[in-house]
Design an enzyme around this catalytic site. Structure first.
Site, mmCIF file in Angstrom:
data_model
loop_
_atom_site.group_PDB
_atom_site.id
_atom_site.type_symbol
_atom_site.label_atom_id
_atom_site.label_comp_id
_atom_site.label_asym_id
_atom_site.label_seq_id
_atom_site.Cartn_x
_atom_site.Cartn_y
_atom_site.Cartn_z
ATOM 1 N N LYS A 33 0.856 -1.195 0.000
ATOM 2 C CA LYS A 33 0.000 0.000 0.000
ATOM 3 C C LYS A 33 0.882 1.232 0.000
ATOM 4 C CE LYS A 33 -2.901 2.258 3.444
ATOM 5 N NZ LYS A 33 -3.859 1.992 4.513
HETATM 6 C C1 R5P Z 1 -2.227 4.219 7.322
HETATM 7 O O1 R5P Z 1 -1.687 3.206 7.212
HETATM 8 C C2 R5P Z 1 -3.521 4.489 7.964
HETATM 9 O O2 R5P Z 1 -3.629 3.841 9.131
HETATM 10 C C3 R5P Z 1 -4.691 4.232 7.048
HETATM 11 O O3 R5P Z 1 -4.994 2.883 6.935
HETATM 12 C C4 R5P Z 1 -4.445 4.787 5.703
HETATM 13 O O4 R5P Z 1 -3.852 6.032 5.809
HETATM 14 C C5 R5P Z 1 -5.658 4.779 4.814
HETATM 15 O O5 R5P Z 1 -6.555 5.663 5.272
HETATM 16 P P1 R5P Z 1 -6.759 7.078 4.579
HETATM 17 O O6 R5P Z 1 -7.369 6.776 3.250
HETATM 18 O O7 R5P Z 1 -7.679 7.805 5.502
HETATM 19 O O8 R5P Z 1 -5.421 7.720 4.441
#
Ligand code: R5P
Length: 293
Positions: A205
């Site tokens: 990710k």
């Molecule tokens: C990062 O690893 C965070 O914990 C979230 O899972 C990630 O940032 C995805 O969330 P958002 O789309 O709100 O950034």
């Protein structure tokens, strides 16, 4: 028990049909075991090859972020529209009914809280693999700080998690976290995503950036993008669309869905882009229609 008497003799061996030996659909993952592929097929839709992951793990370091004050009220109704929930074991056990029958990607690191100046100082493995399996997780997520003070610790955590993942057939999502001191450049994401994949992550990710197709090309396993801070819905859909056009296999999106004025409409619109090839414009029109229902 099967009867031993009166069985039909076997006779049709389909000698003209070679046994199916299809390559696995997800990039770079053909040489993994059946159990891991089965779990990956719950994360990534085998038809589109893509995934909509709903991230609501923010509380593990940020406390109750806007939209997550009451996960039982705000997230539970959204579950049906995402393919995967990405959250902590505490959130899942306390707020999501066990009748939920899609995939779970368990946040499996503990990191420093927002009280610290920079989160990239390091982390540790927060969920034993046995507990992840007990929760029927389809994957676990390990956050890494390439280039940060905590690089060594977090990469060590990733390596040990991948060892356990390969032992039990549980894919590891490597998360490229960007500390305050680190620039969100293409060069950085090229480096960080590649390192996580080389160390054993089954999928990675990261954040969308310029020349994202190069980041995707150089990462030998599937990439999903994080959403980041809340944007206007049209812009978030454009980001998702551009990422998919560049070869991302989905999103792991949080605030741009659960902080939307119409979270279900937004989650459905993101899914149109991810799974059905909608353009960002078409998906935004779909979002407006759904929001006005
Ligand atoms: C990062 O690893 C965070 O914990 C979230 O899972 C990630 O940032 C995805 O969330 P958002 O789309 O709100 O950034």
């Amino acid at each position: 028990m099967a009867d031993a008497i009166g069985n039909k003799d076997a006779k049709d061996y389909y000698l003209d049909i070679p046994q199916t030996n299809t390559a696995f659909f997800a990039k770079g993952l053909n040489n993994t075991d059946w159990g891991m592929k089965n779990r990956l097929s719950r994360i990534f839709n085998p038809v589109s090859g893509n995934t909509v992951m709903l991230a609501f793990d923010h509380g593990y370091m940020m406390g109750s972020t806007a939209g997550l004050e009451r996960m039982d009220v705000t997230i539970e109704p959204l579950c049906a529209y995402a393919d995967v929930l990405m959250a902590t074991r505490g959130a899942i056990r306390s707020c999501i009914p066990p009748t939920y029958n899609k995939a779970l990607c368990l946040r499996a690191t503990h990191d420093t809280s927002v009280l610290f100046e920079d989160m990239s100082v390091g982390n540790g493995w927060g969920v034993d693999m046995e507990d992840a399996i007990r929760m029927n997780a389809s994957a676990i997520a390990i956050q890494c700080f390439v280039g940060g003070e905590g690089e060594r610790d977090s990469l060590e955590t990733l390596c040990r998690a991948c060892d356990a993942g390969y032992k039990y057939g549980v894919p590891v999502l490597g998360v490229t976290a960007v500390g305050k001191q680190m620039a969100r450049t293409t060069k950085y994401f090229l480096l960080a995503t590649r390192i996580l994949a080389e160390l054993g992550a089954s999928f990675v990710k990261t954040y969308y950036c310029e020349d994202f197709e190069k980041v995707v090309a150089a990462c030998p396993v599937p990439i999903v993008i994080a959403g980041g801070k809340k944007l206007p819905e049209a812009e978030a859909l454009t980001m998702a669309y551009q990422a998919i056009q560049c070869g991302a296999r989905g999103v792991d999106m949080g605030r741009n869905i659960f902080q939307s004025d119409h979270p279900i409409a937004m989650c459905k619109a993101v899914a149109k882009v991810v799974h059905e090839g909608y353009t960002d414009k078409l998906a935004y029109e779909f979002y407006l229609d759904e929001a006005n229902k």
